[in-house]
Scaffold this motif. Structure first.
Motif, PDB file in Angstrom:
ATOM      1  N   GLN A   1       0.815  -1.215   0.000  1.00 19.89           N
ATOM      2  CA  GLN A   1       0.000   0.000   0.000  1.00 19.89           C
ATOM      3  C   GLN A   1       0.853   1.272   0.000  1.00 19.89           C
ATOM      4  OE1 GLN A   1      -2.575  -2.159  -0.721  1.00 19.89           O
ATOM      5  NE2 GLN A   1      -3.784  -0.461   0.036  1.00 19.89           N
ATOM      6  N   ARG A   2       2.176   1.095   0.088  1.00 18.94           N
ATOM      7  CA  ARG A   2       3.111   2.223   0.127  1.00 18.94           C
ATOM      8  C   ARG A   2       2.805   3.185   1.282  1.00 18.94           C
ATOM      9  NH1 ARG A   2       2.641   2.208  -6.020  1.00 18.94           N
ATOM     10  NH2 ARG A   2       4.497   1.083  -6.639  1.00 18.94           N
ATOM     11  N   TRP A   3       2.626   2.589   2.463  1.00 22.21           N
ATOM     12  CA  TRP A   3       2.364   3.399   3.643  1.00 22.21           C
ATOM     13  C   TRP A   3       3.630   4.130   4.068  1.00 22.21           C
ATOM     14  CZ3 TRP A   3      -0.365  -0.988   6.828  1.00 22.21           C
ATOM     15  CH2 TRP A   3      -1.671  -1.138   6.371  1.00 22.21           C
ATOM     16  N   SER A   4       3.439   5.229   4.759  1.00 23.60           N
ATOM     17  CA  SER A   4       4.564   5.949   5.344  1.00 23.60           C
ATOM     18  C   SER A   4       5.086   5.149   6.546  1.00 23.60           C
ATOM     19  CB  SER A   4       4.116   7.332   5.815  1.00 23.60           C
ATOM     20  OG  SER A   4       3.226   7.198   6.910  1.00 23.60           O
ATOM     21  N   VAL A   5       6.266   5.511   7.006  1.00 21.65           N
ATOM     22  CA  VAL A   5       6.840   4.857   8.182  1.00 21.65           C
ATOM     23  C   VAL A   5       5.918   5.056   9.381  1.00 21.65           C
ATOM     24  CG1 VAL A   5       8.789   4.867   9.791  1.00 21.65           C
ATOM     25  CG2 VAL A   5       9.207   5.024   7.337  1.00 21.65           C
ATOM     26  N   GLY A   6       5.352   6.256   9.525  1.00 18.28           N
ATOM     27  CA  GLY A   6       4.448   6.527  10.646  1.00 18.28           C
ATOM     28  C   GLY A   6       3.219   5.642  10.632  1.00 18.28           C
ATOM     29  N   THR A   7       2.636   5.464   9.465  1.00 22.06           N
ATOM     30  CA  THR A   7       1.463   4.587   9.346  1.00 22.06           C
ATOM     31  C   THR A   7       1.850   3.156   9.677  1.00 22.06           C
ATOM     32  OG1 THR A   7       0.450   6.014   7.692  1.00 22.06           O
ATOM     33  CG2 THR A   7      -0.324   3.742   7.771  1.00 22.06           C
ATOM     34  N   ALA A   8       3.001   2.722   9.207  1.00 24.97           N
ATOM     35  CA  ALA A   8       3.461   1.359   9.485  1.00 24.97           C
ATOM     36  C   ALA A   8       3.679   1.143  10.978  1.00 24.97           C
ATOM     37  CB  ALA A   8       4.748   1.079   8.716  1.00 24.97           C
ATOM     38  N   VAL A   9       4.336   2.089  11.621  1.00 20.95           N
ATOM     39  CA  VAL A   9       4.614   1.966  13.060  1.00 20.95           C
ATOM     40  C   VAL A   9       3.309   1.952  13.853  1.00 20.95           C
ATOM     41  CG1 VAL A   9       5.632   3.165  15.049  1.00 20.95           C
ATOM     42  CG2 VAL A   9       6.938   2.920  12.931  1.00 20.95           C
ATOM     43  N   LEU A  10       2.387   2.832  13.505  1.00 26.10           N
ATOM     44  CA  LEU A  10       1.090   2.858  14.185  1.00 26.10           C
ATOM     45  C   LEU A  10       0.345   1.542  13.997  1.00 26.10           C
ATOM     46  CD1 LEU A  10      -1.173   4.439  15.692  1.00 26.10           C
ATOM     47  CD2 LEU A  10      -2.026   5.062  13.434  1.00 26.10           C
ATOM     48  N   THR A  11       0.349   1.039  12.777  1.00 24.72           N
ATOM     49  CA  THR A  11      -0.375  -0.193  12.484  1.00 24.72           C
ATOM     50  C   THR A  11       0.220  -1.377  13.225  1.00 24.72           C
ATOM     51  OG1 THR A  11      -0.968   0.668  10.303  1.00 24.72           O
ATOM     52  CG2 THR A  11      -1.156  -1.703  10.626  1.00 24.72           C
ATOM     53  N   ILE A  12       1.526  -1.531  13.161  1.00 24.75           N
ATOM     54  CA  ILE A  12       2.170  -2.651  13.842  1.00 24.75           C
ATOM     55  C   ILE A  12       2.067  -2.473  15.356  1.00 24.75           C
ATOM     56  CG2 ILE A  12       4.381  -3.811  14.228  1.00 24.75           C
ATOM     57  CD1 ILE A  12       5.045  -2.986  11.262  1.00 24.75           C
ATOM     58  N   GLY A  13       2.276  -1.259  15.827  1.00 20.01           N
ATOM     59  CA  GLY A  13       2.199  -0.985  17.259  1.00 20.01           C
ATOM     60  C   GLY A  13       0.821  -1.175  17.859  1.00 20.01           C
ATOM     61  N   SER A  14      -0.212  -1.069  17.041  1.00 17.05           N
ATOM     62  CA  SER A  14      -1.581  -1.216  17.564  1.00 17.05           C
ATOM     63  C   SER A  14      -1.834  -2.606  18.129  1.00 17.05           C
ATOM     64  CB  SER A  14      -2.616  -0.895  16.480  1.00 17.05           C
ATOM     65  OG  SER A  14      -2.640  -1.899  15.478  1.00 17.05           O
ATOM     66  N   ALA A  15      -1.046  -3.578  17.725  1.00 18.07           N
ATOM     67  CA  ALA A  15      -1.231  -4.937  18.231  1.00 18.07           C
ATOM     68  C   ALA A  15      -0.812  -5.068  19.690  1.00 18.07           C
ATOM     69  CB  ALA A  15      -0.452  -5.929  17.374  1.00 18.07           C
ATOM     70  N   VAL A  16      -0.023  -4.128  20.175  1.00 15.70           N
ATOM     71  CA  VAL A  16       0.469  -4.187  21.552  1.00 15.70           C
ATOM     72  C   VAL A  16      -0.596  -3.710  22.544  1.00 15.70           C
ATOM     73  CG1 VAL A  16       2.276  -3.332  23.107  1.00 15.70           C
ATOM     74  CG2 VAL A  16       2.825  -3.875  20.739  1.00 15.70           C
ATOM     75  N   ILE A  17      -1.510  -2.886  22.093  1.00 15.53           N
ATOM     76  CA  ILE A  17      -2.560  -2.327  22.947  1.00 15.53           C
ATOM     77  C   ILE A  17      -3.835  -3.149  22.740  1.00 15.53           C
ATOM     78  CG2 ILE A  17      -3.938  -0.267  23.440  1.00 15.53           C
ATOM     79  CD1 ILE A  17      -1.556   1.320  22.152  1.00 15.53           C
ATOM     80  N   PRO A  18      -4.406  -3.681  23.817  1.00 17.13           N
ATOM     81  CA  PRO A  18      -5.600  -4.516  23.649  1.00 17.13           C
ATOM     82  C   PRO A  18      -6.689  -3.827  22.823  1.00 17.13           C
ATOM     83  CG  PRO A  18      -4.819  -4.652  25.902  1.00 17.13           C
ATOM     84  CD  PRO A  18      -4.005  -3.573  25.223  1.00 17.13           C
ATOM     85  N   PHE A  19      -7.146  -4.537  21.819  1.00 19.43           N
ATOM     86  CA  PHE A  19      -8.275  -4.154  20.955  1.00 19.43           C
ATOM     87  C   PHE A  19      -8.006  -2.954  20.051  1.00 19.43           C
ATOM     88  CE2 PHE A  19      -9.907  -5.882  25.010  1.00 19.43           C
ATOM     89  CZ  PHE A  19     -10.301  -7.123  24.536  1.00 19.43           C
ATOM     90  N   ALA A  20      -6.796  -2.429  20.032  1.00 15.77           N
ATOM     91  CA  ALA A  20      -6.495  -1.241  19.226  1.00 15.77           C
ATOM     92  C   ALA A  20      -6.452  -1.531  17.731  1.00 15.77           C
ATOM     93  CB  ALA A  20      -5.176  -0.620  19.670  1.00 15.77           C
ATOM     94  N   THR A  21      -6.327  -2.787  17.348  1.00 18.09           N
ATOM     95  CA  THR A  21      -6.271  -3.098  15.919  1.00 18.09           C
ATOM     96  C   THR A  21      -7.588  -2.789  15.212  1.00 18.09           C
ATOM     97  OG1 THR A  21      -6.820  -5.413  16.368  1.00 18.09           O
ATOM     98  CG2 THR A  21      -4.470  -4.853  16.150  1.00 18.09           C
ATOM     99  N   ILE A  22      -8.684  -2.839  15.943  1.00 25.27           N
ATOM    100  CA  ILE A  22      -9.999  -2.553  15.328  1.00 25.27           C
ATOM    101  C   ILE A  22     -10.102  -1.070  14.935  1.00 25.27           C
ATOM    102  CG2 ILE A  22     -12.502  -2.547  15.672  1.00 25.27           C
ATOM    103  CD1 ILE A  22     -11.326  -5.361  15.299  1.00 25.27           C
ATOM    104  N   PRO A  23      -9.898  -0.122  15.853  1.00 29.22           N
ATOM    105  CA  PRO A  23      -9.975   1.274  15.415  1.00 29.22           C
ATOM    106  C   PRO A  23      -8.908   1.641  14.381  1.00 29.22           C
ATOM    107  CG  PRO A  23      -9.355   1.169  17.739  1.00 29.22           C
ATOM    108  CD  PRO A  23      -9.721  -0.215  17.308  1.00 29.22           C
ATOM    109  N   VAL A  24      -7.736   1.024  14.463  1.00 30.11           N
ATOM    110  CA  VAL A  24      -6.706   1.304  13.461  1.00 30.11           C
ATOM    111  C   VAL A  24      -7.156   0.802  12.095  1.00 30.11           C
ATOM    112  CG1 VAL A  24      -4.361   0.713  12.720  1.00 30.11           C
ATOM    113  CG2 VAL A  24      -4.779   1.481  15.059  1.00 30.11           C
TER     114      VAL A  24
END
Length: 154
Positions: A64-87
């Protein structure tokens, strides 16, 4: 089933949230009923899906050619319970999950790079891609199991 990046990511984001529920339920059962096995089961399932979600996020970052910030947010969302849904909802609403798998080269400058060429080759050979990702996730999972649980063994 996973004809688009959006369909694959949506399933993994939801699965990651469900496995958080399993892990938290296991922690509650261990604390209230002394069922240590509940954490082992919930933690094992969650750990595997966590790694699969991370691998999928990396694949989509390139596709999808995401920016580094989008990638970090997306991958990092897995560390916070249930954050993958809003992301996932944010990625979909902002158009970051639009489009198909990039199996053909375009005029975009990144398409000439080795990362995009390699990704296109694997996308055109999906069984090899799935086997490679599954193998990498399984190998990392086994290594982490051998290393022990977070915080060390009791």
């Amino acid at each position: 089933m996973f004809a688009t990046p959006k369909s694959l990511f949506r399933v993994l984001a939801f699965a990651e949230a469900v496995t958080w529920t399993l892990l938290i339920t296991g922690l509650i059962l261990r604390a209230t009923a002394g069922l240590d096995v509940a954490v082992s089961i919930g933690g094992a399932i969650h750990g595997f899906v966590f790694l699969a979600y991370g691998a999928t996020a990396v694949l989509l970052t390139v596709n999808q050619r995401w920016s580094v910030g989008t990638a970090v947010l997306t991958i990092g969302s897995a560390v916070i319970p249930f954050a993958t849904i809003p992301v996932e909802l944010w990625l979909a609403r902002s158009g970051r999950l639009k489009g198909d798998w990039r199996k053909e080269a375009s005029a975009h400058p990144r398409d000439a790079g080795w990362i995009d060429r390699t990704m296109r080759w694997f996308l055109n050979h999906p069984y090899i891609l799935v086997a490679l990702i599954a193998g990498a996730v399984i190998l990392l999972y086994v290594v982490l199991l051998i290393a022990g649980p977070p915080g060390g063994k009791e």
